[in-house]
Motif scaffolding. Sequence first.
Motif, PDB file in Angstrom:
ATOM      1  N   MET A   1       0.833  -1.190   0.000  1.00 35.36           N
ATOM      2  CA  MET A   1       0.000   0.000   0.000  1.00 35.36           C
ATOM      3  C   MET A   1       0.873   1.247   0.000  1.00 35.36           C
ATOM      4  O   MET A   1       1.912   1.297   0.637  1.00 35.36           O
ATOM      5  CB  MET A   1      -0.880  -0.015   1.238  1.00 35.36           C
ATOM      6  CG  MET A   1      -1.910   1.057   1.251  1.00 35.36           C
ATOM      7  SD  MET A   1      -2.967   0.799   2.682  1.00 35.36           S
ATOM      8  CE  MET A   1      -3.431   2.457   2.993  1.00 35.36           C
ATOM      9  N   ALA A   2       0.445   2.252  -0.719  1.00 34.02           N
ATOM     10  CA  ALA A   2       1.166   3.519  -0.759  1.00 34.02           C
ATOM     11  C   ALA A   2       1.053   4.224   0.583  1.00 34.02           C
ATOM     12  O   ALA A   2       0.176   3.932   1.389  1.00 34.02           O
ATOM     13  CB  ALA A   2       0.600   4.394  -1.862  1.00 34.02           C
ATOM     14  N   MET A   3       1.943   5.160   0.796  1.00 27.81           N
ATOM     15  CA  MET A   3       1.906   5.932   2.028  1.00 27.81           C
ATOM     16  C   MET A   3       0.778   6.959   1.959  1.00 27.81           C
ATOM     17  O   MET A   3       0.528   7.559   0.914  1.00 27.81           O
ATOM     18  CB  MET A   3       3.233   6.656   2.225  1.00 27.81           C
ATOM     19  CG  MET A   3       3.248   7.490   3.478  1.00 27.81           C
ATOM     20  SD  MET A   3       4.792   8.342   3.764  1.00 27.81           S
ATOM     21  CE  MET A   3       4.964   9.313   2.309  1.00 27.81           C
ATOM     22  N   ILE A   4       0.091   7.134   3.064  1.00 31.31           N
ATOM     23  CA  ILE A   4      -0.981   8.117   3.180  1.00 31.31           C
ATOM     24  C   ILE A   4      -0.586   9.078   4.283  1.00 31.31           C
ATOM     25  O   ILE A   4      -0.184   8.655   5.370  1.00 31.31           O
ATOM     26  CB  ILE A   4      -2.326   7.448   3.530  1.00 31.31           C
ATOM     27  CG1 ILE A   4      -2.733   6.464   2.436  1.00 31.31           C
ATOM     28  CG2 ILE A   4      -3.407   8.499   3.739  1.00 31.31           C
ATOM     29  CD1 ILE A   4      -3.919   5.600   2.808  1.00 31.31           C
ATOM     30  N   ARG A   5      -0.692  10.374   4.010  1.00 31.64           N
ATOM     31  CA  ARG A   5      -0.386  11.392   5.020  1.00 31.64           C
ATOM     32  C   ARG A   5      -1.638  12.182   5.354  1.00 31.64           C
ATOM     33  O   ARG A   5      -2.378  12.598   4.473  1.00 31.64           O
ATOM     34  CB  ARG A   5       0.659  12.370   4.493  1.00 31.64           C
ATOM     35  CG  ARG A   5       2.030  11.919   4.663  1.00 31.64           C
ATOM     36  CD  ARG A   5       2.998  13.052   4.441  1.00 31.64           C
ATOM     37  NE  ARG A   5       4.331  12.475   4.451  1.00 31.64           N
ATOM     38  CZ  ARG A   5       5.322  12.909   3.735  1.00 31.64           C
ATOM     39  NH1 ARG A   5       5.170  13.947   2.954  1.00 31.64           N
ATOM     40  NH2 ARG A   5       6.491  12.331   3.813  1.00 31.64           N
ATOM     41  N   LEU A   6      -1.829  12.396   6.635  1.00 29.46           N
ATOM     42  CA  LEU A   6      -2.915  13.235   7.127  1.00 29.46           C
ATOM     43  C   LEU A   6      -2.279  14.415   7.847  1.00 29.46           C
ATOM     44  O   LEU A   6      -1.416  14.221   8.706  1.00 29.46           O
ATOM     45  CB  LEU A   6      -3.813  12.464   8.090  1.00 29.46           C
ATOM     46  CG  LEU A   6      -4.399  11.148   7.573  1.00 29.46           C
ATOM     47  CD1 LEU A   6      -5.157  10.437   8.682  1.00 29.46           C
ATOM     48  CD2 LEU A   6      -5.312  11.408   6.403  1.00 29.46           C
ATOM     49  N   GLY A   7      -2.685  15.617   7.502  1.00 28.37           N
ATOM     50  CA  GLY A   7      -2.111  16.805   8.129  1.00 28.37           C
ATOM     51  C   GLY A   7      -3.101  17.466   9.061  1.00 28.37           C
ATOM     52  O   GLY A   7      -4.294  17.582   8.761  1.00 28.37           O
ATOM     53  N   TYR A   8      -2.623  17.868  10.182  1.00 24.38           N
ATOM     54  CA  TYR A   8      -3.403  18.580  11.196  1.00 24.38           C
ATOM     55  C   TYR A   8      -2.607  19.825  11.580  1.00 24.38           C
ATOM     56  O   TYR A   8      -1.404  19.885  11.345  1.00 24.38           O
ATOM     57  CB  TYR A   8      -3.599  17.712  12.445  1.00 24.38           C
ATOM     58  CG  TYR A   8      -4.355  16.432  12.196  1.00 24.38           C
ATOM     59  CD1 TYR A   8      -5.723  16.363  12.391  1.00 24.38           C
ATOM     60  CD2 TYR A   8      -3.698  15.274  11.765  1.00 24.38           C
ATOM     61  CE1 TYR A   8      -6.425  15.185  12.171  1.00 24.38           C
ATOM     62  CE2 TYR A   8      -4.384  14.099  11.537  1.00 24.38           C
ATOM     63  CZ  TYR A   8      -5.744  14.067  11.746  1.00 24.38           C
ATOM     64  OH  TYR A   8      -6.431  12.898  11.528  1.00 24.38           O
ATOM     65  N   PRO A   9      -3.226  20.800  12.203  1.00 26.81           N
ATOM     66  CA  PRO A   9      -2.478  21.999  12.602  1.00 26.81           C
ATOM     67  C   PRO A   9      -1.332  21.709  13.576  1.00 26.81           C
ATOM     68  O   PRO A   9      -0.323  22.394  13.564  1.00 26.81           O
ATOM     69  CB  PRO A   9      -3.532  22.888  13.268  1.00 26.81           C
ATOM     70  CG  PRO A   9      -4.835  22.408  12.749  1.00 26.81           C
ATOM     71  CD  PRO A   9      -4.658  20.944  12.463  1.00 26.81           C
ATOM     72  N   ASP A  10      -1.480  20.666  14.396  1.00 28.75           N
ATOM     73  CA  ASP A  10      -0.477  20.414  15.437  1.00 28.75           C
ATOM     74  C   ASP A  10       0.192  19.044  15.335  1.00 28.75           C
ATOM     75  O   ASP A  10       0.933  18.651  16.227  1.00 28.75           O
ATOM     76  CB  ASP A  10      -1.116  20.554  16.811  1.00 28.75           C
ATOM     77  CG  ASP A  10      -2.221  19.534  17.046  1.00 28.75           C
ATOM     78  OD1 ASP A  10      -2.745  18.981  16.056  1.00 28.75           O
ATOM     79  OD2 ASP A  10      -2.563  19.297  18.210  1.00 28.75           O
ATOM     80  N   ARG A  11      -0.051  18.299  14.256  1.00 31.42           N
ATOM     81  CA  ARG A  11       0.547  16.967  14.130  1.00 31.42           C
ATOM     82  C   ARG A  11       0.515  16.503  12.686  1.00 31.42           C
ATOM     83  O   ARG A  11      -0.237  17.015  11.879  1.00 31.42           O
ATOM     84  CB  ARG A  11      -0.160  15.967  15.019  1.00 31.42           C
ATOM     85  CG  ARG A  11      -1.533  15.582  14.483  1.00 31.42           C
ATOM     86  CD  ARG A  11      -2.388  14.892  15.474  1.00 31.42           C
ATOM     87  NE  ARG A  11      -2.972  15.929  16.298  1.00 31.42           N
ATOM     88  CZ  ARG A  11      -3.573  15.722  17.432  1.00 31.42           C
ATOM     89  NH1 ARG A  11      -3.695  14.518  17.903  1.00 31.42           N
ATOM     90  NH2 ARG A  11      -4.081  16.707  18.123  1.00 31.42           N
ATOM     91  N   ILE A  12       1.310  15.485  12.402  1.00 34.30           N
ATOM     92  CA  ILE A  12       1.330  14.830  11.095  1.00 34.30           C
ATOM     93  C   ILE A  12       1.150  13.344  11.342  1.00 34.30           C
ATOM     94  O   ILE A  12       1.769  12.773  12.241  1.00 34.30           O
ATOM     95  CB  ILE A  12       2.655  15.080  10.348  1.00 34.30           C
ATOM     96  CG1 ILE A  12       2.815  16.563  10.043  1.00 34.30           C
ATOM     97  CG2 ILE A  12       2.709  14.265   9.062  1.00 34.30           C
ATOM     98  CD1 ILE A  12       4.165  16.918   9.475  1.00 34.30           C
ATOM     99  N   VAL A  13       0.305  12.714  10.545  1.00 34.81           N
ATOM    100  CA  VAL A  13       0.066  11.280  10.649  1.00 34.81           C
ATOM    101  C   VAL A  13       0.417  10.648   9.301  1.00 34.81           C
ATOM    102  O   VAL A  13      -0.016  11.137   8.263  1.00 34.81           O
ATOM    103  CB  VAL A  13      -1.413  10.981  10.994  1.00 34.81           C
ATOM    104  CG1 VAL A  13      -1.679   9.495  11.020  1.00 34.81           C
ATOM    105  CG2 VAL A  13      -1.787  11.623  12.323  1.00 34.81           C
ATOM    106  N   GLU A  14       1.209   9.591   9.342  1.00 34.54           N
ATOM    107  CA  GLU A  14       1.534   8.830   8.139  1.00 34.54           C
ATOM    108  C   GLU A  14       1.112   7.387   8.347  1.00 34.54           C
ATOM    109  O   GLU A  14       1.366   6.807   9.403  1.00 34.54           O
ATOM    110  CB  GLU A  14       3.037   8.853   7.845  1.00 34.54           C
ATOM    111  CG  GLU A  14       3.536  10.134   7.291  1.00 34.54           C
ATOM    112  CD  GLU A  14       4.983  10.046   6.845  1.00 34.54           C
ATOM    113  OE1 GLU A  14       5.608   8.979   6.971  1.00 34.54           O
ATOM    114  OE2 GLU A  14       5.495  11.072   6.380  1.00 34.54           O
TER     115      GLU A  14
END
Length: 82
Positions: free
Chosen positions: A2-15
């Motif tokens: 599976m490809a990498m998925i990134r979620l961006g938030y004002p105070d954190r990054i989720v991969e």
Amino acid sequence: MMAMIRLGYPDRIVEIRGDRVYLFKRKLYSADVSDVIRARYDPTFPIPAVFLEVAEDVARVLERFRSPPKSYPPVAQNSPTY
């Protein structure tokens, strides 16, 4: 794979990479995807609290990308298309 998925938030990054979730919020956290999904349904599951804050989003994005693509009925020949 599976490809990498990134979620961006004002105070954190989720991969999400494969079967791991990496979360950076002042420091780096890592957990199995299955544990993050389980924490969505069981907030008492022993996982760092920062994952509880994103568990719903992680589950939602994985459901969206892992579901089969929508299929459409075939178009009959000589029928108008708009």
